[in-house]
Design a protein around this motif. Structure first.
Motif, PDB file in Angstrom:
ATOM      1  N   ALA A 120       0.837  -1.208   0.000  1.00  0.00           N
ATOM      2  CA  ALA A 120       0.000   0.000   0.000  1.00  0.00           C
ATOM      3  C   ALA A 120       0.872   1.258   0.000  1.00  0.00           C
ATOM      4  N   LEU A 121       1.928   1.253   0.783  1.00  0.00           N
ATOM      5  CA  LEU A 121       2.856   2.379   0.821  1.00  0.00           C
ATOM      6  C   LEU A 121       3.500   2.594  -0.541  1.00  0.00           C
ATOM      7  N   GLY A 122       3.947   1.519  -1.155  1.00  0.00           N
ATOM      8  CA  GLY A 122       4.612   1.615  -2.452  1.00  0.00           C
ATOM      9  C   GLY A 122       3.695   2.058  -3.573  1.00  0.00           C
ATOM     10  N   VAL A 123       2.449   1.647  -3.528  1.00  0.00           N
ATOM     11  CA  VAL A 123       1.502   2.064  -4.564  1.00  0.00           C
ATOM     12  C   VAL A 123       1.320   3.581  -4.522  1.00  0.00           C
TER      13      VAL A 123
ATOM     14  N   ASP B 120      -2.359  15.404  -5.557  1.00  0.00           N
ATOM     15  CA  ASP B 120      -3.720  15.105  -6.009  1.00  0.00           C
ATOM     16  C   ASP B 120      -3.885  13.613  -6.308  1.00  0.00           C
ATOM     17  N   ILE B 121      -2.918  13.044  -7.021  1.00  0.00           N
ATOM     18  CA  ILE B 121      -2.989  11.614  -7.350  1.00  0.00           C
ATOM     19  C   ILE B 121      -2.888  10.760  -6.094  1.00  0.00           C
ATOM     20  N   ALA B 122      -1.944  11.092  -5.222  1.00  0.00           N
ATOM     21  CA  ALA B 122      -1.773  10.314  -3.988  1.00  0.00           C
ATOM     22  C   ALA B 122      -3.037  10.349  -3.132  1.00  0.00           C
TER      23      ALA B 122
ATOM     24  N   LYS C 116      -5.824   6.437  -2.673  1.00  0.00           N
ATOM     25  CA  LYS C 116      -5.601   5.725  -1.415  1.00  0.00           C
ATOM     26  C   LYS C 116      -6.456   4.462  -1.306  1.00  0.00           C
ATOM     27  N   ILE C 117      -7.713   4.554  -1.674  1.00  0.00           N
ATOM     28  CA  ILE C 117      -8.583   3.380  -1.571  1.00  0.00           C
ATOM     29  C   ILE C 117      -8.139   2.272  -2.515  1.00  0.00           C
ATOM     30  N   TRP C 118      -7.604   2.662  -3.681  1.00  0.00           N
ATOM     31  CA  TRP C 118      -7.125   1.657  -4.626  1.00  0.00           C
ATOM     32  C   TRP C 118      -5.848   0.998  -4.132  1.00  0.00           C
TER      33      TRP C 118
ATOM     34  N   THR D 294     -10.549  -6.530  -3.626  1.00  0.00           N
ATOM     35  CA  THR D 294     -11.495  -6.251  -2.548  1.00  0.00           C
ATOM     36  C   THR D 294     -12.405  -7.432  -2.245  1.00  0.00           C
ATOM     37  N   PHE D 295     -12.720  -8.238  -3.238  1.00  0.00           N
ATOM     38  CA  PHE D 295     -13.701  -9.294  -3.013  1.00  0.00           C
ATOM     39  C   PHE D 295     -13.173 -10.424  -2.147  1.00  0.00           C
TER      40      PHE D 295
END
Length: 111
Positions: free
Chosen positions: A14-17, A42-44, A48-50, A59-60
């Motif tokens: 998640a941090l790297g994304v 703006d992108i960061a 975040k949810i992605w 997610t599933f």
């Protein structure tokens, strides 16, 4: 031990994304003659949810494990998934804060 390993992977993915997307968005902004630091923040902020979804492997799968845990009474698997989600959330927010820190440190680079 496997749980801790997966927790670290989840956090760092998640941090790297967030950091990677912000970095490459900044490069794209330079190419398109837009302000790179503003684009990075703006992108960061918007992905975040992605980043959380990517670090959890989609997610599933997490929702399926939580559903099975609740309906089959496997509370341990539900708690593990919640901890994974929290770890991914912390990783994504830390990545955002790092990009935001870079944005705020812009004043140090000005002449």
């Amino acid at each position: 031990m496997l749980f801790i390993n997966n927790l670290i992977y989840t956090f760092l993915i998640a941090l790297g994304v967030i950091i990677g997307a912000g970095f490459f968005a900044g490069i794209g902004a330079l190419i398109n003659n837009h302000p790179p630091l503003k684009t990075m923040i703006d992108i960061a902020s918007s992905i975040k949810i992605w980043a959380i979804a990517v670090s959890l492997g989609g997610t599933f799968s997490s929702f399926e494990i939580i559903e099975q845990g609740i309906f089959k009474g496997e509370i341990r698997s539900v708690v593990k998934q919640i901890i994974y989600i929290i770890s991914a959330f912390i990783g994504a927010n830390l990545g955002y804060l790092i990009v935001k820190l870079l944005y705020k440190s812009e004043k140090l680079w000005e002449k």
